[in-house]
Motif scaffolding. Structure first.
Motif, PDB file in Angstrom:
ATOM      1  N   ILE A 289       0.848  -1.198   0.000  1.00 26.22           N
ATOM      2  CA  ILE A 289       0.000   0.000   0.000  1.00 26.22           C
ATOM      3  C   ILE A 289       0.883   1.247   0.000  1.00 26.22           C
ATOM      4  O   ILE A 289       0.623   2.200  -0.741  1.00 26.22           O
ATOM      5  N   LYS A 290       1.935   1.224   0.794  1.00 22.63           N
ATOM      6  CA  LYS A 290       2.879   2.353   0.812  1.00 22.63           C
ATOM      7  C   LYS A 290       3.599   2.475  -0.525  1.00 22.63           C
ATOM      8  O   LYS A 290       3.822   3.582  -1.024  1.00 22.63           O
ATOM      9  N   ASP A 291       3.961   1.333  -1.117  1.00 22.00           N
ATOM     10  CA  ASP A 291       4.679   1.338  -2.395  1.00 22.00           C
ATOM     11  C   ASP A 291       3.889   2.027  -3.502  1.00 22.00           C
ATOM     12  O   ASP A 291       4.468   2.659  -4.376  1.00 22.00           O
ATOM     13  N   VAL A 292       2.555   1.873  -3.480  1.00 21.46           N
ATOM     14  CA  VAL A 292       1.732   2.499  -4.522  1.00 21.46           C
ATOM     15  C   VAL A 292       1.181   3.853  -4.070  1.00 21.46           C
ATOM     16  O   VAL A 292       0.302   4.413  -4.705  1.00 21.46           O
ATOM     17  N   LYS A 293       1.728   4.360  -2.967  1.00 22.69           N
ATOM     18  CA  LYS A 293       1.387   5.701  -2.461  1.00 22.69           C
ATOM     19  C   LYS A 293      -0.085   5.835  -2.084  1.00 22.69           C
ATOM     20  O   LYS A 293      -0.681   6.901  -2.225  1.00 22.69           O
ATOM     21  N   ARG A 294      -0.658   4.753  -1.582  1.00 23.64           N
ATOM     22  CA  ARG A 294      -2.015   4.829  -1.043  1.00 23.64           C
ATOM     23  C   ARG A 294      -1.923   5.118   0.451  1.00 23.64           C
ATOM     24  O   ARG A 294      -0.857   5.025   1.039  1.00 23.64           O
ATOM     25  N   ASN A 295      -3.079   5.418   1.042  1.00 23.92           N
ATOM     26  CA  ASN A 295      -3.125   5.612   2.483  1.00 23.92           C
ATOM     27  C   ASN A 295      -4.391   4.973   3.023  1.00 23.92           C
ATOM     28  O   ASN A 295      -5.153   4.360   2.271  1.00 23.92           O
ATOM     29  N   LYS A 296      -4.634   5.141   4.312  1.00 28.14           N
ATOM     30  CA  LYS A 296      -5.766   4.446   4.919  1.00 28.14           C
ATOM     31  C   LYS A 296      -7.132   4.995   4.501  1.00 28.14           C
ATOM     32  O   LYS A 296      -8.150   4.443   4.881  1.00 28.14           O
ATOM     33  N   LYS A 297      -7.153   6.022   3.691  1.00 26.82           N
ATOM     34  CA  LYS A 297      -8.426   6.488   3.150  1.00 26.82           C
ATOM     35  C   LYS A 297      -8.901   5.580   2.019  1.00 26.82           C
ATOM     36  O   LYS A 297     -10.101   5.531   1.737  1.00 26.82           O
ATOM     37  N   THR A 298      -7.977   4.874   1.372  1.00 29.38           N
ATOM     38  CA  THR A 298      -8.371   3.999   0.268  1.00 29.38           C
ATOM     39  C   THR A 298      -7.964   2.546   0.454  1.00 29.38           C
ATOM     40  O   THR A 298      -8.403   1.688  -0.321  1.00 29.38           O
ATOM     41  N   ALA A 299      -7.147   2.245   1.457  1.00 33.30           N
ATOM     42  CA  ALA A 299      -6.724   0.855   1.658  1.00 33.30           C
ATOM     43  C   ALA A 299      -6.404   0.610   3.124  1.00 33.30           C
ATOM     44  O   ALA A 299      -5.622   1.351   3.720  1.00 33.30           O
ATOM     45  N   VAL A 300      -7.017  -0.428   3.685  1.00 37.33           N
ATOM     46  CA  VAL A 300      -6.759  -0.799   5.073  1.00 37.33           C
ATOM     47  C   VAL A 300      -6.567  -2.307   5.169  1.00 37.33           C
ATOM     48  O   VAL A 300      -7.025  -3.063   4.316  1.00 37.33           O
ATOM     49  N   VAL A 301      -5.886  -2.711   6.243  1.00 41.97           N
ATOM     50  CA  VAL A 301      -5.512  -4.109   6.420  1.00 41.97           C
ATOM     51  C   VAL A 301      -5.836  -4.538   7.852  1.00 41.97           C
ATOM     52  O   VAL A 301      -5.671  -3.765   8.792  1.00 41.97           O
ATOM     53  N   VAL A 302      -6.241  -5.800   7.978  1.00 44.60           N
ATOM     54  CA  VAL A 302      -6.405  -6.430   9.281  1.00 44.60           C
ATOM     55  C   VAL A 302      -5.667  -7.760   9.219  1.00 44.60           C
ATOM     56  O   VAL A 302      -5.796  -8.504   8.246  1.00 44.60           O
ATOM     57  N   GLY A 303      -4.874  -8.042  10.261  1.00 43.05           N
ATOM     58  CA  GLY A 303      -4.099  -9.275  10.306  1.00 43.05           C
ATOM     59  C   GLY A 303      -4.583 -10.217  11.381  1.00 43.05           C
ATOM     60  O   GLY A 303      -5.638  -9.996  11.992  1.00 43.05           O
ATOM     61  N   GLN A 304      -3.800 -11.245  11.619  1.00 41.06           N
ATOM     62  CA  GLN A 304      -4.114 -12.220  12.651  1.00 41.06           C
ATOM     63  C   GLN A 304      -2.829 -12.649  13.350  1.00 41.06           C
ATOM     64  O   GLN A 304      -1.822 -12.873  12.696  1.00 41.06           O
ATOM     65  N   ASN A 305      -2.908 -12.739  14.651  1.00 34.62           N
ATOM     66  CA  ASN A 305      -1.869 -13.194  15.582  1.00 34.62           C
ATOM     67  C   ASN A 305      -1.374 -12.080  16.487  1.00 34.62           C
ATOM     68  O   ASN A 305      -0.771 -12.353  17.506  1.00 34.62           O
ATOM     69  N   ALA A 306      -1.573 -10.825  16.129  1.00 38.84           N
ATOM     70  CA  ALA A 306      -1.132  -9.682  16.947  1.00 38.84           C
ATOM     71  C   ALA A 306       0.341  -9.821  17.345  1.00 38.84           C
ATOM     72  O   ALA A 306       0.707  -9.680  18.504  1.00 38.84           O
ATOM     73  N   THR A 307       1.179 -10.086  16.365  1.00 37.91           N
ATOM     74  CA  THR A 307       2.609 -10.214  16.619  1.00 37.91           C
ATOM     75  C   THR A 307       3.210  -8.870  17.023  1.00 37.91           C
ATOM     76  O   THR A 307       2.612  -7.814  16.815  1.00 37.91           O
ATOM     77  N   MET A 308       4.380  -8.929  17.598  1.00 40.51           N
ATOM     78  CA  MET A 308       5.076  -7.700  18.006  1.00 40.51           C
ATOM     79  C   MET A 308       5.235  -6.748  16.814  1.00 40.51           C
ATOM     80  O   MET A 308       5.005  -5.540  16.932  1.00 40.51           O
ATOM     81  N   GLU A 309       5.603  -7.293  15.660  1.00 41.20           N
ATOM     82  CA  GLU A 309       5.810  -6.453  14.469  1.00 41.20           C
ATOM     83  C   GLU A 309       4.513  -5.750  14.072  1.00 41.20           C
ATOM     84  O   GLU A 309       4.522  -4.568  13.717  1.00 41.20           O
ATOM     85  N   ALA A 310       3.411  -6.472  14.124  1.00 38.69           N
ATOM     86  CA  ALA A 310       2.123  -5.866  13.780  1.00 38.69           C
ATOM     87  C   ALA A 310       1.725  -4.823  14.816  1.00 38.69           C
ATOM     88  O   ALA A 310       1.232  -3.743  14.464  1.00 38.69           O
ATOM     89  N   ARG A 311       1.953  -5.126  16.081  1.00 37.04           N
ATOM     90  CA  ARG A 311       1.605  -4.154  17.124  1.00 37.04           C
ATOM     91  C   ARG A 311       2.427  -2.882  16.969  1.00 37.04           C
ATOM     92  O   ARG A 311       1.904  -1.774  17.158  1.00 37.04           O
ATOM     93  N   LEU A 312       3.687  -3.008  16.604  1.00 42.40           N
ATOM     94  CA  LEU A 312       4.523  -1.823  16.367  1.00 42.40           C
ATOM     95  C   LEU A 312       4.000  -1.023  15.180  1.00 42.40           C
ATOM     96  O   LEU A 312       3.948   0.204  15.221  1.00 42.40           O
ATOM     97  N   GLU A 313       3.599  -1.716  14.118  1.00 41.99           N
ATOM     98  CA  GLU A 313       3.060  -1.033  12.939  1.00 41.99           C
ATOM     99  C   GLU A 313       1.793  -0.260  13.285  1.00 41.99           C
ATOM    100  O   GLU A 313       1.599   0.868  12.835  1.00 41.99           O
ATOM    101  N   MET A 314       0.927  -0.847  14.086  1.00 37.65           N
ATOM    102  CA  MET A 314      -0.331  -0.191  14.460  1.00 37.65           C
ATOM    103  C   MET A 314      -0.118   1.129  15.175  1.00 37.65           C
ATOM    104  O   MET A 314      -0.955   2.019  15.106  1.00 37.65           O
ATOM    105  N   THR A 315       0.993   1.246  15.884  1.00 34.41           N
ATOM    106  CA  THR A 315       1.240   2.459  16.658  1.00 34.41           C
ATOM    107  C   THR A 315       1.747   3.615  15.807  1.00 34.41           C
ATOM    108  O   THR A 315       1.801   4.744  16.283  1.00 34.41           O
ATOM    109  N   LYS A 316       2.127   3.348  14.573  1.00 33.76           N
ATOM    110  CA  LYS A 316       2.633   4.410  13.692  1.00 33.76           C
ATOM    111  C   LYS A 316       1.498   5.329  13.264  1.00 33.76           C
ATOM    112  O   LYS A 316       0.382   4.872  12.976  1.00 33.76           O
TER     113      LYS A 316
END
Length: 162
Positions: free
Chosen positions: A81-108
């Motif tokens: 999504i970042k590579d194609v210069k989109r943002n959360k107004k046009t593209a959103v993601v939900v994952g599974q497992n709540a890993t540390m990496e995902a939790r860190l990403e959510m805080t950005k």
């Protein structure tokens, strides 16, 4: 879009079916032609590349909701999504497992990763022992026992992962 992993089998796939059913409960039925099933390739980079090709095939203003089989696939989608210069107004993601990496990403700030389902495997042992003790004690137990899971997002992250 559902970022799937067919090789993982029916149980993980059922999680994505549940995600799709939950989405449709909220926004209404989504026609099959509007749902894309994509094999994530089981790692972040494969997911990024495959999601990138999908996003590049869309008109720039098309809105996309991505449910991923696991957090590496979700994080790959976030990178695409970042590579194609989109943002959360046009593209959103939900994952599974709540890993540390995902939790860190959510805080950005302005992350398009809205959340990740936490399954809390650290609690499995305790719950299994309690269930086993009930069985050994002659108690009737339900035929199925489910583990608590919660959608972790930036608003409740500190509650579950201080």
């Amino acid at each position: 879009m559902l970022l799937e992993l067919p090789i993982a089998g029916a149980v993980p796939q059922a999680r994505l079916t549940g995600a799709l059913n939950g989405i449709q409960e909220i926004i209404g039925v989504i026609p099959d032609r509007s749902i894309t099933h994509l094999d994530c390739g089981n790692d972040e980079e494969s997911s990024r590349k495959r999601t990138l090709r999908f996003l590049e095939s869309l008109v720039p203003k098309a809105k996309v909701l991505i449910a991923a089989i696991h957090d590496p696939a979700a994080l790959g989608a976030v990178r695409a999504i970042k590579d194609v210069k989109r943002n959360k107004k046009t593209a959103v993601v939900v994952g599974q497992n709540a890993t540390m990496e995902a939790r860190l990403e959510m805080t950005k700030a302005n992350s398009c990763l809205l959340g990740s389902v936490g399954f809390f495997p650290e609690k499995y042992g305790e719950q299994i022992i309690l269930l086993a003790l009930k069985i050994l004690g002659g108690e009737v137990v339900p035929p199925m026992s489910y583990i608590e899971h919660v959608l972790i997002n930036k608003n409740n992250l500190e509650v579950y992962y201080p």
